[in-house]
Motif scaffolding. Structure first.
Motif, PDB file in Angstrom:
ATOM      1  N   UNK A  91      35.712  27.683 103.502  1.00 18.38           N
ATOM      2  CA  UNK A  91      35.480  29.113 103.325  1.00 18.38           C
ATOM      3  C   UNK A  91      34.214  29.342 102.496  1.00 18.38           C
ATOM      4  N   UNK A  92      33.063  29.001 103.077  1.00 18.63           N
ATOM      5  CA  UNK A  92      31.804  29.170 102.363  1.00 18.63           C
ATOM      6  C   UNK A  92      31.527  30.632 102.043  1.00 18.63           C
ATOM      7  N   UNK A  93      32.202  31.528 102.744  1.00 17.73           N
ATOM      8  CA  UNK A  93      32.006  32.956 102.501  1.00 17.73           C
ATOM      9  C   UNK A  93      32.374  33.315 101.065  1.00 17.73           C
ATOM     10  N   UNK A  94      33.225  32.537 100.424  1.00 19.51           N
ATOM     11  CA  UNK A  94      33.600  32.824  99.039  1.00 19.51           C
ATOM     12  C   UNK A  94      32.375  32.808  98.130  1.00 19.51           C
ATOM     13  N   UNK A  95      31.552  31.772  98.270  1.00 20.48           N
ATOM     14  CA  UNK A  95      30.374  31.654  97.415  1.00 20.48           C
ATOM     15  C   UNK A  95      29.385  32.782  97.683  1.00 20.48           C
ATOM     16  N   UNK A  96      29.255  33.160  98.946  1.00 19.38           N
ATOM     17  CA  UNK A  96      28.340  34.245  99.302  1.00 19.38           C
ATOM     18  C   UNK A  96      28.843  35.574  98.751  1.00 19.38           C
ATOM     19  N   UNK A  97      30.163  35.750  98.772  1.00 20.10           N
ATOM     20  CA  UNK A  97      30.759  37.026  98.375  1.00 20.10           C
ATOM     21  C   UNK A  97      30.821  37.222  96.869  1.00 20.10           C
ATOM     22  N   UNK A  98      30.821  36.154  96.092  1.00 23.73           N
ATOM     23  CA  UNK A  98      31.105  36.265  94.665  1.00 23.73           C
ATOM     24  C   UNK A  98      30.224  37.248  93.906  1.00 23.73           C
ATOM     25  N   UNK A  99      28.897  37.210  94.048  1.00 17.38           N
ATOM     26  CA  UNK A  99      28.086  38.158  93.259  1.00 17.38           C
ATOM     27  C   UNK A  99      28.433  39.612  93.544  1.00 17.38           C
ATOM     28  N   UNK A 100      28.613  39.955  94.823  1.00 18.02           N
ATOM     29  CA  UNK A 100      28.917  41.339  95.188  1.00 18.02           C
ATOM     30  C   UNK A 100      30.299  41.754  94.700  1.00 18.02           C
ATOM     31  N   UNK A 101      31.300  40.878  94.861  1.00 21.37           N
ATOM     32  CA  UNK A 101      32.654  41.223  94.460  1.00 21.37           C
ATOM     33  C   UNK A 101      32.789  41.278  92.939  1.00 21.37           C
ATOM     34  N   UNK A 102      32.078  40.394  92.255  1.00 22.94           N
ATOM     35  CA  UNK A 102      32.104  40.423  90.786  1.00 22.94           C
ATOM     36  C   UNK A 102      31.498  41.731  90.278  1.00 22.94           C
ATOM     37  N   UNK A 103      30.441  42.202  90.927  1.00 28.53           N
ATOM     38  CA  UNK A 103      29.804  43.456  90.516  1.00 28.53           C
ATOM     39  C   UNK A 103      30.747  44.639  90.702  1.00 28.53           C
ATOM     40  N   UNK A 104      31.518  44.624  91.793  1.00 30.38           N
ATOM     41  CA  UNK A 104      32.489  45.697  92.029  1.00 30.38           C
ATOM     42  C   UNK A 104      33.572  45.669  90.945  1.00 30.38           C
ATOM     43  N   UNK A 105      34.065  44.484  90.624  1.00 27.98           N
ATOM     44  CA  UNK A 105      35.112  44.348  89.608  1.00 27.98           C
ATOM     45  C   UNK A 105      34.646  44.894  88.265  1.00 27.98           C
TER      46      UNK A 105
END
Length: 262
Positions: A91-105
């Motif tokens: 699930x390489x998408x996790x690494x790609x998603x982290x910056x955006x999802x962390x910013x939302x959190x």
């Protein structure tokens, strides 16, 4: 679990019931349930204790469970580590998603999770928390309701029509009494995702939790996924999530749609 397995086995001659029961034993373990006795597993799976004893013995011999002699209980064995590592590694998408999802959190002061379907549940594959002192007690590996959570409803809203129909059939078979209410909630979620870009769960999964969810297709042959944003109602409310968190969450998820197929 046992009734569901029996029903599926009766409809599908290629279905291996013994394998399904063994996997259902492994699925009993999770956060807050790290060690279980045969009786605990039997109650969770709806299986006779004698059957569970044979299953746990076999899984222990294969390394998928570890027996704790001092308590007579079991916990997941080292063989499961290889399976989970291989699954998450794909699930390489996790690494790609982290910056955006962390910013939302951080912006929403809430918990943001990335999840995939796991039977009639959703499984967290990544989780980020805002600076709030009180947060949802969920982390990578946690399972939540498919039908009642914002994450699960968002998944149902974007999954293929044929898969959605099978999910509906399985939910109805699992609990015919609750099904009309679940169906109404899921149908409303599909409409919400189409009309406002997200699904809601304000007290439906847990009375004190407000959450929204957005589903997407990461591409690259990966399964559909969904992202939720939620917090205890003492921290945030439905209005804040809809007005402040929703546009940020939708924008973050749009950046992930098809990212693995690019």
């Amino acid at each position: 679990m046992s009734d569901f397995v029996t029903e599926v086995a009766g409809e599908d001659r290629h279905f291996v019931t013994a394998l399904a029961r063994g996997l259902s034993v492994l699925a009993c373990f999770g956060p807050g349930r790290t060690s279980l006795a045969n009786q605990d597993i039997a109650e969770s799976c709806g299986l006779p204790r004698s059957t569970v004893s044979r299953l746990t013995h076999t899984l222990t011999r294969l390394g998928y469970l570890q027996h704790l002699p001092e308590s007579g209980r079991y916990r997941l064995g080292t063989a499961t580590i290889a399976l989970s590592s291989a699954a998450l590694g794909g699930l390489d998408v996790r690494a790609i998603a982290r910056p955006a999802l962390r910013a939302v959190a951080e912006a929403a002061n809430a918990s943001v999770g990335l999840g995939v379907r796991d039977g009639l549940s959703m499984r967290y594959v990544d989780c980020h928390r805002g600076p709030a002192a009180i947060a949802l007690n969920l982390d990578t590996g946690s399972r939540i309701s498919l039908a009642r959570s914002a994450m699960g409803r968002a998944y149902v809203a974007v999954c293929p029509e044929r898969e959605r129909e099978r999910i509906y059939e399985d939910l109805k078979a699992l609990d015919p009494v609750a099904w009309p209410s679940l169906r109404a909630g899921l149908d409303r979620a599909v409409a919400e995702h189409r009309e406002i870009g997200c699904c809601t769960s304000f007290g439906d999964w847990q009375e004190t939790v407000c959450a929204i969810g957005v589903g997407f297709d990461p591409g690259g042959g990966l399964p559909m996924m969904s992202v939720n944003c939620g917090a205890p109602s003492v921290i945030t409310d439905a209005r804040f999530l809809m007005e402040v968190a929703r546009p940020r969450l939708i924008a973050a998820v749009r950046s992930l749609d098809g990212v693995m197929g690019a």
